[in-house]
Design a protein around this motif. Structure first.
Motif, mmCIF file in Angstrom:
data_model
loop_
_atom_site.group_PDB
_atom_site.id
_atom_site.type_symbol
_atom_site.label_atom_id
_atom_site.label_comp_id
_atom_site.label_asym_id
_atom_site.label_seq_id
_atom_site.Cartn_x
_atom_site.Cartn_y
_atom_site.Cartn_z
ATOM 1 N N GLY A 114 7.127 73.954 60.853
ATOM 2 C CA GLY A 114 6.300 73.312 59.843
ATOM 3 C C GLY A 114 6.056 74.198 58.631
ATOM 4 N N LYS A 115 5.914 75.504 58.879
ATOM 5 C CA LYS A 115 5.715 76.436 57.769
ATOM 6 C C LYS A 115 6.974 76.547 56.916
ATOM 7 C CE LYS A 115 2.197 79.300 60.030
ATOM 8 N NZ LYS A 115 1.829 80.675 60.456
ATOM 9 N N VAL A 116 8.133 76.529 57.575
ATOM 10 C CA VAL A 116 9.396 76.587 56.822
ATOM 11 C C VAL A 116 9.550 75.344 55.959
ATOM 12 C CG1 VAL A 116 11.906 76.707 57.030
ATOM 13 C CG2 VAL A 116 10.476 78.027 58.577
ATOM 14 N N ASP A 117 9.252 74.175 56.526
ATOM 15 C CA ASP A 117 9.348 72.932 55.757
ATOM 16 C C ASP A 117 8.381 72.934 54.583
ATOM 17 O OD1 ASP A 117 11.299 71.953 57.426
ATOM 18 O OD2 ASP A 117 9.895 70.892 58.740
ATOM 19 N N GLN A 118 7.183 73.478 54.803
ATOM 20 C CA GLN A 118 6.211 73.555 53.715
ATOM 21 C C GLN A 118 6.722 74.470 52.604
ATOM 22 O OE1 GLN A 118 2.418 75.169 54.837
ATOM 23 N NE2 GLN A 118 1.378 74.457 52.993
ATOM 24 N N LEU A 119 7.343 75.588 52.996
ATOM 25 C CA LEU A 119 7.902 76.507 52.005
ATOM 26 C C LEU A 119 9.008 75.835 51.203
ATOM 27 C CD1 LEU A 119 8.024 79.387 50.861
ATOM 28 C CD2 LEU A 119 9.622 79.965 52.700
ATOM 29 N N ILE A 120 9.850 75.061 51.873
ATOM 30 C CA ILE A 120 10.934 74.372 51.173
ATOM 31 C C ILE A 120 10.384 73.304 50.232
ATOM 32 C CG2 ILE A 120 12.889 72.803 51.545
ATOM 33 C CD1 ILE A 120 13.549 74.379 54.049
ATOM 34 N N ASN A 121 9.351 72.596 50.674
ATOM 35 C CA ASN A 121 8.737 71.587 49.799
ATOM 36 C C ASN A 121 8.140 72.236 48.553
ATOM 37 O OD1 ASN A 121 9.388 69.441 51.478
ATOM 38 N ND2 ASN A 121 7.476 69.575 52.633
ATOM 39 N N LEU A 122 7.489 73.388 48.734
ATOM 40 C CA LEU A 122 6.908 74.080 47.583
ATOM 41 C C LEU A 122 8.001 74.582 46.645
ATOM 42 C CD1 LEU A 122 4.026 76.091 49.326
ATOM 43 C CD2 LEU A 122 3.811 74.090 47.831
ATOM 44 N N ALA A 123 9.112 75.059 47.220
ATOM 45 C CA ALA A 123 10.232 75.480 46.379
ATOM 46 C C ALA A 123 10.790 74.289 45.602
ATOM 47 C CB ALA A 123 11.324 76.115 47.242
ATOM 48 N N GLY A 124 10.823 73.116 46.262
ATOM 49 C CA GLY A 124 11.281 71.916 45.564
ATOM 50 C C GLY A 124 10.364 71.541 44.415
ATOM 51 N N GLU A 125 9.055 71.644 44.630
ATOM 52 C CA GLU A 125 8.115 71.349 43.550
ATOM 53 C C GLU A 125 8.269 72.347 42.407
ATOM 54 O OE1 GLU A 125 6.252 68.673 43.393
ATOM 55 O OE2 GLU A 125 7.066 68.048 45.333
ATOM 56 N N LEU A 126 8.567 73.597 42.751
ATOM 57 C CA LEU A 126 8.787 74.604 41.715
ATOM 58 C C LEU A 126 10.030 74.265 40.888
ATOM 59 C CD1 LEU A 126 7.963 77.301 40.450
ATOM 60 C CD2 LEU A 126 9.350 78.457 42.187
ATOM 61 N N VAL A 127 11.074 73.754 41.551
ATOM 62 C CA VAL A 127 12.279 73.338 40.831
ATOM 63 C C VAL A 127 11.959 72.215 39.854
ATOM 64 C CG1 VAL A 127 14.528 72.233 41.115
ATOM 65 C CG2 VAL A 127 13.883 74.102 42.614
ATOM 66 N N ILE A 128 11.135 71.252 40.300
ATOM 67 C CA ILE A 128 10.752 70.142 39.417
ATOM 68 C C ILE A 128 9.945 70.654 38.228
ATOM 69 C CG2 ILE A 128 9.377 68.036 39.281
ATOM 70 C CD1 ILE A 128 10.097 67.513 42.213
ATOM 71 N N THR A 129 8.991 71.553 38.481
ATOM 72 C CA THR A 129 8.174 72.119 37.394
ATOM 73 C C THR A 129 9.041 72.895 36.415
ATOM 74 O OG1 THR A 129 6.300 72.299 38.922
ATOM 75 C CG2 THR A 129 6.194 73.581 36.879
ATOM 76 N N GLN A 130 9.982 73.673 36.928
ATOM 77 C CA GLN A 130 10.882 74.427 36.051
ATOM 78 C C GLN A 130 11.726 73.488 35.197
ATOM 79 O OE1 GLN A 130 14.491 74.778 36.448
ATOM 80 N NE2 GLN A 130 14.491 76.001 34.563
ATOM 81 N N ALA A 131 12.189 72.368 35.782
ATOM 82 C CA ALA A 131 12.976 71.399 35.016
ATOM 83 C C ALA A 131 12.137 70.765 33.909
ATOM 84 C CB ALA A 131 13.525 70.326 35.952
ATOM 85 N N MET A 132 10.867 70.529 34.209
ATOM 86 C CA MET A 132 9.972 69.962 33.195
ATOM 87 C C MET A 132 9.782 70.938 32.034
ATOM 88 S SD MET A 132 5.950 68.951 33.615
ATOM 89 C CE MET A 132 5.562 70.686 33.824
ATOM 90 N N LEU A 133 9.559 72.220 32.347
ATOM 91 C CA LEU A 133 9.397 73.221 31.289
ATOM 92 C C LEU A 133 10.680 73.364 30.468
ATOM 93 C CD1 LEU A 133 7.453 75.990 33.278
ATOM 94 C CD2 LEU A 133 6.534 74.426 31.547
ATOM 95 N N ALA A 134 11.818 73.342 31.157
ATOM 96 C CA ALA A 134 13.084 73.477 30.438
ATOM 97 C C ALA A 134 13.308 72.307 29.494
ATOM 98 C CB ALA A 134 14.238 73.594 31.438
ATOM 99 N N GLN A 135 12.946 71.096 29.936
ATOM 100 C CA GLN A 135 13.149 69.927 29.085
ATOM 101 C C GLN A 135 12.217 69.950 27.880
ATOM 102 O OE1 GLN A 135 13.772 66.305 31.153
ATOM 103 N NE2 GLN A 135 12.901 65.009 29.543
ATOM 104 N N ASN A 136 10.969 70.343 28.097
ATOM 105 C CA ASN A 136 10.013 70.383 26.984
ATOM 106 C C ASN A 136 10.324 71.501 25.999
ATOM 107 O OD1 ASN A 136 8.605 68.220 28.051
ATOM 108 N ND2 ASN A 136 7.178 69.513 29.204
ATOM 109 N N SER A 137 11.013 72.557 26.482
ATOM 110 C CA SER A 137 11.295 73.684 25.586
ATOM 111 C C SER A 137 12.447 73.400 24.633
ATOM 112 C CB SER A 137 11.631 74.929 26.420
ATOM 113 O OG SER A 137 12.848 74.741 27.131
ATOM 114 N N ARG A 138 13.142 72.297 24.831
ATOM 115 C CA ARG A 138 14.283 71.998 23.955
ATOM 116 C C ARG A 138 13.850 71.672 22.533
ATOM 117 N NH1 ARG A 138 17.316 68.050 28.353
ATOM 118 N NH2 ARG A 138 17.878 69.709 29.847
#
Length: 709
Positions: A332-356
């Motif tokens: 469960g902890k591993v899955d939680q870590l992967i979910n948080l990494a996924g949310e970080l990927v989404i946040t990074q994509a949002m910042l990258a799109q807004n920075s254009r």
């Protein structure tokens, strides 16, 4: 804290059950390792290292079981250890019956441990027959030789050869009478806590107070079947090993464990009486689950008279080699870590799109930081995803034993070849692929591999070859089950299909004929057995693989063999994708499926029968899938039509997808659409884009298959 500890009796509430889970996990690992080593054992040329490795597994399980009071497991593994000890000493010759009884004993130990783990629920498995068989096999090559006395060593140098002890000197009973001296120490309540261990641990023995004139010390009389090493390990929870001295009440020998004597004095230490050596050696014949001379953890290098300093000096070196290189983490902890990494990927994509929209000259430092964030996010994502990736050997390792038992039952002979065991796959996929793969492997041995006499008559070797292979191909993993057996009979499959009322033609291609076996209830077996023949399984295999966005391919040649290939995506969590635009909609294509993209001339697209379209790309005609028609994308009046094609590939076939524009490629977090909404044709999942909108991830495998048929 000190007062509370004293009032409580110095550890009276100490509970060994807190260590049960660790023991059960380690025992399971040892049983798995023992089973694997037994299956790989070459009886005609068994080397000492292999036999010692199997012995160490049994020894570890026995020691832990005796410590925690699981006497049934300790008794069985002690008998296994007795047989293995004679084998590794080359006193008897290994035969297949020994491997069989050891494998059965490992299964029985696993069952007994599972019962203890469940709190003793259910009826205990009887091991009397296994114990009898092991005893007979251990004594099968001549009489058991007389016990050998423990060697007398006075210093950590090469020990002299052990002298044989008279049989009469070996006590008949398994219980030893000991005097245990604890101290000197400031808090004697800690010494009193030793008595609680004997009260709380069933089968450990009895303990009573003895008069002691030394200040700061306690003296106990103990009746126990446990070894000195086991007692020291238990006492270490309350007192240091250097403060424990264990003597035999009969011989009053010098301490066997940690005594505070300088190493120089060890050279002049007096030798122990023969009775003490015989008493130690009696563990091996009296049923008290003692440690064999030369066994790991209690070898001849730990003499009966070795002083504490010599023992303590040797232990740091051993501990350095025994340090664990891994930790157990709840899934469960591993899955939680992967979910948080996924949310970080989404946040990074949002910042990258807004920075254009930012001015590069005015925001140079900010954009550089975002570039670093993009790189670090990708590295983090790859690292986190690797945690869930486990080798295929985890799946493959369960088949040798299963196939061995099945082959013995059916009277067949085979050689198992494993390839690509280090290939890694997502743990979620591994759990779901195990059952389908098990069915395919059983089918291969049951239906594919012929009986030895049939193979010889066909000019083949007596033993068939069954191969399990795993490899990476692009963004997928391919798992193959191959055999050199009889293969599939095309005419028989067509006849069975007609008997079931299926509309089939003699002109069907071989690939389509082989796919008929995936029909529910379909079976070519003439006789139903407890292994197969009921027509249940292959349709479930196909259904389970399809649910994982995978495919199943079959190649077969009658009389030559058969090959079943399962193709699966590497992971279900995060992937690299290419985003394409159709009208106002955005779709994601798995980057591993994309071959190329190009701008198309409308004149290059040809319409054929039933309105299907083909495009010619370098002398190759490909089916065209218009995305706006497939997904019914609305268009504004006067909006330009699609003129860009993206070529995707699956299973060696290619199709061209007609889209409006290419938006770029990036990492996307895969969200399960079926569990949150429902299954949508041609869609494998969904993701959240940087601007917060939802984009569908296309199932290129189903789209290619749809265009092909």
């Amino acid at each position: 804290m000190v007062d509370t500890h004293t009032d409580a009796g110095g550890g009276a509430d100490f509970d060994l059950t807190q260590f049960y889970q660790i023991f059960f996990e380690e025992a399971g690992e040892n049983l798995d390792q023992m089973e694997q080593m037994l299956l790989n054992l070459d009886l005609s040329a068994a080397n000492d290292e292999e036999l010692n490795g199997i012995f160490r597994c049994a020894h570890s399980i026995k020691g832990g079981s005796a410590t925690f009071g699981f006497s049934d497991v300790a008794e069985l593994t002690h008998k296994m250890e007795s047989l293995l000890d004679r084998l590794r000493r080359h006193e008897i010759t290994p035969i297949p019956e020994m491997v069989d009884v050891l494998l059965e004993s490992a299964d029985a130990s696993r069952s007994l441990l599972a019962r203890h783990q469940a709190g003793g629920e259910g009826e205990a498995l009887s091991t009397s027959d296994l114990v009898r068989r092991i005893t007979e096999l251990a004594a099968g090559n001549g009489a058991v030789p007389a016990p050998v006395a423990a060697p007398v060593v006075v210093a950590p140098v090469a020990p002299p050869p052990p002298a044989p002890a008279p049989v009469a000197a070996v006590p008949v009973g398994g219980t030893r009478a000991l005097e245990i001296r604890i101290g000197p120490m400031d808090n004697l309540d800690l010494a009193d806590a030793i008595k609680e261990l004997f009260r709380d641990i069933p089968g450990l023995g009895t303990i009573e107070d003895l008069p002691c004139t030394d200040a700061g010390c306690r003296l106990f009389g103990v009746q126990t079947q446990s070894t000195d090493e086991d007692l020291l390990d238990l006492f270490a929870f309350h007192v240091a090993k250097e403060q424990v001295q264990i003597r035999s009440q009969a011989s009053q020998a010098a301490p066997v464990a940690a005594a505070a004597a300088p190493q120089a004095e060890a050279v002049d230490a007096a030798p122990a009486p023969v009775e003490a050596a015989a008493a130690v050696n009696s563990d091996m014949v009296s049923g008290n689950f003692g440690i064999f001379p030369g066994a790991p953890g209690d070898p001849e290098t730990r003499p009966a008279l070795a002083p504490a300093k010599a023992s303590a000096a040797a232990k740091p070196a051993v501990a350095a080699t025994m340090e664990s290189t891994s930790i157990r983490v709840a899934l469960g902890k591993v899955d939680q870590l992967i979910n948080l990494a996924g949310e970080l990927v989404i946040t990074q994509a949002m910042l990258a799109q807004n920075s254009r929209t930012l001015d590069p000259a005015a925001n140079q430092q900010l954009l550089a930081g975002l570039a670093d964030l993009d790189r670090n996010t990708r590295d983090l994502q790859e690292c986190v995803m690797s945690i869930r990736m486990i080798p295929m050997s985890t799946v493959f390792s369960r088949f040798p034993r299963m196939l061995r038992d099945l082959a013995n039952k059916m009277g067949k002979k085979f050689d198992l070849v494993l390839q690509g065991e280090a290939t890694e796959l997502d743990k979620g996929l591994v759990e779901k692929i195990t059952d389908p793969l098990t069915h395919l492997v059983r089918n291969s041995l049951d239906h594919g591999i012929e009986m030895p006499e049939q193979r010889i008559a066909a000019g083949k070797s007596e033993a068939g070859t069954l191969t399990l292979a795993a490899s990476h191909q692009g963004g997928s993993i391919v798992i193959e089950v191959r055999d050199d057996g009889r293969g599939m009979n095309r005419e028989k499959i067509l006849r069975k299909a007609r008997e079931r009322g299926m509309d089939v033609s003699d002109s069907l291609p071989d690939a389509d004929v082989w796919q008929l076996i995936f029909a529910p209830g379909f079976s070519t077996a003439d006789v139903v057995t407890d292994v197969s023949g009921r027509g249940v399984g292959m349709d479930v295999v196909k259904k389970n693989i399809t649910a994982l966005n995978g495919t199943v391919e079959i190649d077969s040649a009658e009389g030559v063999g058969m090959r079943v290939a399962i193709r699966l995506p590497l992971t279900l969590a995060i992937m690299d994708g290419m985003s394409v635009g159709v009208g106002q909609e955005v779709y994601i294509l798995p980057l591993s499926s994309v071959v190329e993209s190009f701008q198309v001339n409308p004149n290059d697209v040809n319409t054929v029968a039933q309105g299907s379209q083909l495009v010619k790309v370098r002398d190759e005609y490909m089916p065209v899938i218009a995305m706006e028609k497939t997904f019914r994308v609305p268009r504004a009046e006067g909006e330009k039509s699609s003129d860009i094609m993206v070529v995707v590939e699956s299973d060696g076939s290619r199709v061209a997808l007609l889209v409006d524009e290419l938006l770029g490629q990036h990492q996307v977090v895969v969200k399960n659409l079926e569990s949150n909404y429902r299954k949508v044709p041609n869609v494998s999942g969904a993701t959240i884009l940087g601007d917060g909108t939802v984009a569908l991830i296309l199932d290129t495998i189903s789209m290619v298959n749809r265009a092909r048929y």
